[in-house]
Design a protein around this motif. Structure first.
Motif, mmCIF file in Angstrom:
data_model
loop_
_atom_site.group_PDB
_atom_site.id
_atom_site.type_symbol
_atom_site.label_atom_id
_atom_site.label_comp_id
_atom_site.label_asym_id
_atom_site.label_seq_id
_atom_site.Cartn_x
_atom_site.Cartn_y
_atom_site.Cartn_z
ATOM 1 N N VAL A 95 0.834 -1.201 0.000
ATOM 2 C CA VAL A 95 0.000 0.000 0.000
ATOM 3 C C VAL A 95 0.871 1.254 0.000
ATOM 4 N N GLY A 96 1.923 1.242 0.828
ATOM 5 C CA GLY A 96 2.819 2.396 0.876
ATOM 6 C C GLY A 96 3.488 2.666 -0.454
ATOM 7 N N ASP A 97 3.932 1.598 -1.126
ATOM 8 C CA ASP A 97 4.562 1.761 -2.437
ATOM 9 C C ASP A 97 3.572 2.307 -3.460
ATOM 10 N N ALA A 98 2.326 1.812 -3.415
ATOM 11 C CA ALA A 98 1.314 2.274 -4.366
ATOM 12 C C ALA A 98 1.001 3.745 -4.161
ATOM 13 N N VAL A 99 0.886 4.168 -2.905
ATOM 14 C CA VAL A 99 0.622 5.577 -2.620
ATOM 15 C C VAL A 99 1.812 6.434 -3.043
ATOM 16 N N ALA A 100 3.038 5.964 -2.758
ATOM 17 C CA ALA A 100 4.239 6.732 -3.103
ATOM 18 C C ALA A 100 4.396 6.875 -4.612
ATOM 19 N N ARG A 101 4.069 5.825 -5.366
ATOM 20 C CA ARG A 101 4.216 5.865 -6.825
ATOM 21 C C ARG A 101 3.161 6.750 -7.472
ATOM 22 N N ARG A 102 1.969 6.712 -6.930
ATOM 23 C CA ARG A 102 0.844 7.357 -7.608
ATOM 24 C C ARG A 102 0.433 8.670 -6.959
ATOM 25 N N LEU A 128 -2.575 -0.204 10.132
ATOM 26 C CA LEU A 128 -2.000 0.094 8.826
ATOM 27 C C LEU A 128 -2.086 1.593 8.531
ATOM 28 N N ALA A 129 -3.231 2.202 8.785
ATOM 29 C CA ALA A 129 -3.372 3.645 8.551
ATOM 30 C C ALA A 129 -2.396 4.436 9.403
ATOM 31 N N GLN A 130 -2.242 4.015 10.654
ATOM 32 C CA GLN A 130 -1.328 4.698 11.569
ATOM 33 C C GLN A 130 0.117 4.558 11.105
ATOM 34 N N GLU A 131 0.491 3.372 10.637
ATOM 35 C CA GLU A 131 1.857 3.139 10.180
ATOM 36 C C GLU A 131 2.174 3.924 8.910
ATOM 37 N N LEU A 132 1.196 4.088 8.057
ATOM 38 C CA LEU A 132 1.422 4.790 6.793
ATOM 39 C C LEU A 132 1.452 6.299 6.957
ATOM 40 N N PHE A 133 0.539 6.824 7.789
ATOM 41 C CA PHE A 133 0.338 8.274 7.823
ATOM 42 C C PHE A 133 0.550 8.923 9.185
ATOM 43 N N GLY A 134 0.676 8.124 10.239
ATOM 44 C CA GLY A 134 0.753 8.722 11.562
ATOM 45 C C GLY A 134 -0.619 9.159 12.044
ATOM 46 N N ARG A 211 -6.105 19.465 1.399
ATOM 47 C CA ARG A 211 -4.724 19.049 1.626
ATOM 48 C C ARG A 211 -4.574 17.548 1.417
ATOM 49 N N GLU A 212 -3.428 17.151 0.902
ATOM 50 C CA GLU A 212 -3.107 15.734 0.769
ATOM 51 C C GLU A 212 -2.547 15.208 2.087
ATOM 52 N N LEU A 213 -2.665 13.924 2.273
ATOM 53 C CA LEU A 213 -2.183 13.274 3.486
ATOM 54 C C LEU A 213 -0.845 12.624 3.173
ATOM 55 N N PRO A 214 0.268 13.173 3.674
ATOM 56 C CA PRO A 214 1.584 12.639 3.305
ATOM 57 C C PRO A 214 1.908 11.336 4.037
ATOM 58 N N LEU A 215 2.686 10.497 3.389
ATOM 59 C CA LEU A 215 3.219 9.314 4.039
ATOM 60 C C LEU A 215 4.208 9.712 5.118
#
Length: 219
Positions: A95-102, A128-134, A211-215
């Motif tokens: 999921v993290g890779d997909a968000v980072a790529r797109r 998972l949401a917490q790990e990706l975005f805080g 605003r976008e939600l950053p990784l």
């Protein structure tokens, strides 16, 4: 690339779906898009094996800067967490890779089933949401309860259903400021079913000033 359009004639919302196996993530994605493009079917295991991005543009959906504007919806469907074949770490990386790529996301939809007892909440998708975005993910999040039709057949009211939920469910609702929505993913007219949800998501994104939600940097 997922990003909010700069063209004043089009507003793009990037939506991330998270949830457990058979929670109705893919069906919710279809409801948002008003089509049946995501694979969604009953299964003893997880149907979605990898991240998939699909989108649709709704012309003249809203008014922006004094004129009509289109709404471009881009939905990223994800493998279930927990997954019957993948570890939580594997799902996190995918999921993290997909968000980072797109690109970044504007909104996180945490999908839960309304046709099972809410005696607890699967913590995996929340983790998972917490790990990706805080912790900021909760300000961009809404909980979607699927299978509303089951409640209706049982004669259950939505708010009463939530009042009887466990403390963990109420804690989760509190964390997203009670933002939730019930959907009937079996509805024939998906576009009609999806519009109220899209309107809520558009309002939430507007509150966040689009605003976008950053990784997280540590991802």
């Amino acid at each position: 690339m997922l990003a909010m359009a700069t063209d004043t004639d089009t507003l793009t919302l990037n939506i991330l779906l998270l949830g457990g196996p058979q929670s109705g993530k893919s069906a919710t994605g279809n409801t948002l898009l008003g089509s049946h493009e995501f694979e969604s079917r009953p299964s003893l295991g997880s149907v979605t094996q990898s991240c998939q991005l699909l989108g649709k543009t709704f012309p003249r959906y809203l008014r922006r800067q004094g004129g009509e504007a289109a709404l471009s919806v881009r939905v990223l469907d994800t493998p279930a967490c927990p997954h019957c074949l993948l570890s939580d770490g594997d799902v996190q990386r995918a999921v993290g890779d997909a968000v980072a790529r797109r690109g970044r996301v504007h909104l996180v939809l945490l999908v839960l089933r309304a046709d099972v007892p809410l005696c607890g909440v699967d913590r995996h998708a929340v983790w998972l949401a917490q790990e990706l975005f805080g912790p900021e993910w909760t300000t961009h999040a809404l909980i979607v309860f699927t299978h509303r039709d089951t409640l209706e057949r049982a004669g259950a009211e939505e708010e009463e259903y939530l009042r009887r939920a466990s403390g963990m469910v109420r804690e989760l609702l509190d964390s997203v400021r009670l933002r939730h929505h019930f959907v009937d993913n079996s509805a024939v007219w998906l576009r009609t079913e999806g519009k109220p949800l899209l309107d809520k998501l558009l309002d939430l994104s507007r509150q966040n000033k689009y605003r976008e939600l950053p990784l997280k940097d540590s991802f």
